[in-house]
Design a protein around this motif. Structure first.
Motif, PDB file in Angstrom:
ATOM      1  N   ALA A 238      22.343   0.326 142.987  1.00 42.09           N
ATOM      2  CA  ALA A 238      23.658   0.195 142.367  1.00 42.09           C
ATOM      3  C   ALA A 238      24.731   0.851 143.228  1.00 42.09           C
ATOM      4  N   ILE A 239      25.875   0.196 143.282  1.00 43.19           N
ATOM      5  CA  ILE A 239      27.044   0.690 144.005  1.00 43.19           C
ATOM      6  C   ILE A 239      28.091   1.086 142.973  1.00 43.19           C
ATOM      7  N   ASP A 240      28.501   2.338 143.006  1.00 46.28           N
ATOM      8  CA  ASP A 240      29.545   2.805 142.096  1.00 46.28           C
ATOM      9  C   ASP A 240      30.896   2.324 142.590  1.00 46.28           C
ATOM     10  N   VAL A 241      31.593   1.595 141.743  1.00 49.10           N
ATOM     11  CA  VAL A 241      32.933   1.119 142.076  1.00 49.10           C
ATOM     12  C   VAL A 241      33.820   1.316 140.848  1.00 49.10           C
TER      13      VAL A 241
ATOM     14  N   LEU B 213      40.794   3.729 148.183  1.00 48.52           N
ATOM     15  CA  LEU B 213      41.522   2.941 147.198  1.00 48.52           C
ATOM     16  C   LEU B 213      41.751   1.562 147.812  1.00 48.52           C
ATOM     17  N   LEU B 214      41.274   0.540 147.127  1.00 47.08           N
ATOM     18  CA  LEU B 214      41.361  -0.844 147.585  1.00 47.08           C
ATOM     19  C   LEU B 214      42.450  -1.541 146.789  1.00 47.08           C
ATOM     20  N   ASP B 215      43.583  -1.703 147.407  1.00 44.32           N
ATOM     21  CA  ASP B 215      44.756  -2.279 146.749  1.00 44.32           C
ATOM     22  C   ASP B 215      44.601  -3.801 146.721  1.00 44.32           C
TER      23      ASP B 215
ATOM     24  N   HIS C 214      44.725  -2.207 151.916  1.00 45.57           N
ATOM     25  CA  HIS C 214      45.289  -3.340 151.175  1.00 45.57           C
ATOM     26  C   HIS C 214      44.402  -4.550 151.428  1.00 45.57           C
ATOM     27  N   LEU C 215      43.939  -5.189 150.352  1.00 46.93           N
ATOM     28  CA  LEU C 215      43.072  -6.365 150.440  1.00 46.93           C
ATOM     29  C   LEU C 215      43.714  -7.537 149.702  1.00 46.93           C
TER      30      LEU C 215
ATOM     31  N   ILE D  64      29.623  -1.175 151.871  1.00 48.66           N
ATOM     32  CA  ILE D  64      30.113   0.133 152.326  1.00 48.66           C
ATOM     33  C   ILE D  64      31.572   0.343 151.923  1.00 48.66           C
ATOM     34  N   LEU D  65      32.332  -0.735 151.872  1.00 45.69           N
ATOM     35  CA  LEU D  65      33.737  -0.658 151.474  1.00 45.69           C
ATOM     36  C   LEU D  65      33.863  -0.374 149.973  1.00 45.69           C
TER      37      LEU D  65
END
Length: 150
Positions: free
Chosen positions: A4-7, A32-34, A66-67, A110-111
């Protein structure tokens, strides 16, 4: 099933800067993925791109990315915001857009590990950030364990 990946996800509206940055700091977020289409709006206050990048680095030691490929297009977003499109239609159009963009091929685990998707909506129920993580869980080998901060 992969590990599991915590997001996390968060919106900045209806939050003071103090509450917003306390959420970020206390959740062990690394990036932080905007996922907003427009990250420089005057209405964003402390969440404008350059200010947010500075505050995240200085207050939380968190990286900012920023994505926009994880954001809806203006052609999808604007009619929804104006009430000209229902949530169901918006959701369908955005899910189709993500499939067309094949976001699951470009987004690396990883992101996302310790990442937090940012949008403007206070709660995730009617926000595309929730749709992004659900889409990735359904369309990839990623095993995202999602926590919405609000």
């Amino acid at each position: 099933m992969s590990r599991a990946i915590d997001v996390y996800t968060i919106g900045f509206t209806k939050k003071s800067a103090e509450k917003f940055f306390k959420f970020i700091r206390s959740s062990n977020i690394s990036t932080l993925l905007d996922v907003r289409l427009n990250n420089v709006s005057q209405l964003a206050g402390f969440a404008k791109r350059d200010d947010l990048r500075f505050f995240l680095r200085e207050l939380c030691e968190v990286e900012y990315i920023h994505l926009p490929e994880l954001a809806p297009t203006k052609e999808i977003l604007n009619p929804y915001k104006k009430g000209e499109m229902s949530w169901e239609v918006y959701q369908d159009k955005f899910l189709n857009l993500m499939a067309k963009r094949r976001i699951e091929k470009d987004i690396k685990s990883i992101l996302l590990q310790g990442g937090c998707l940012l949008c403007s909506e206070n709660e995730p129920h009617f926000c595309h950030r929730r749709l992004v993580v659900e889409y990735l869980n359904d369309s990839s080998e990623l095993n995202l364990k999602v926590k919405h901060l609000y």
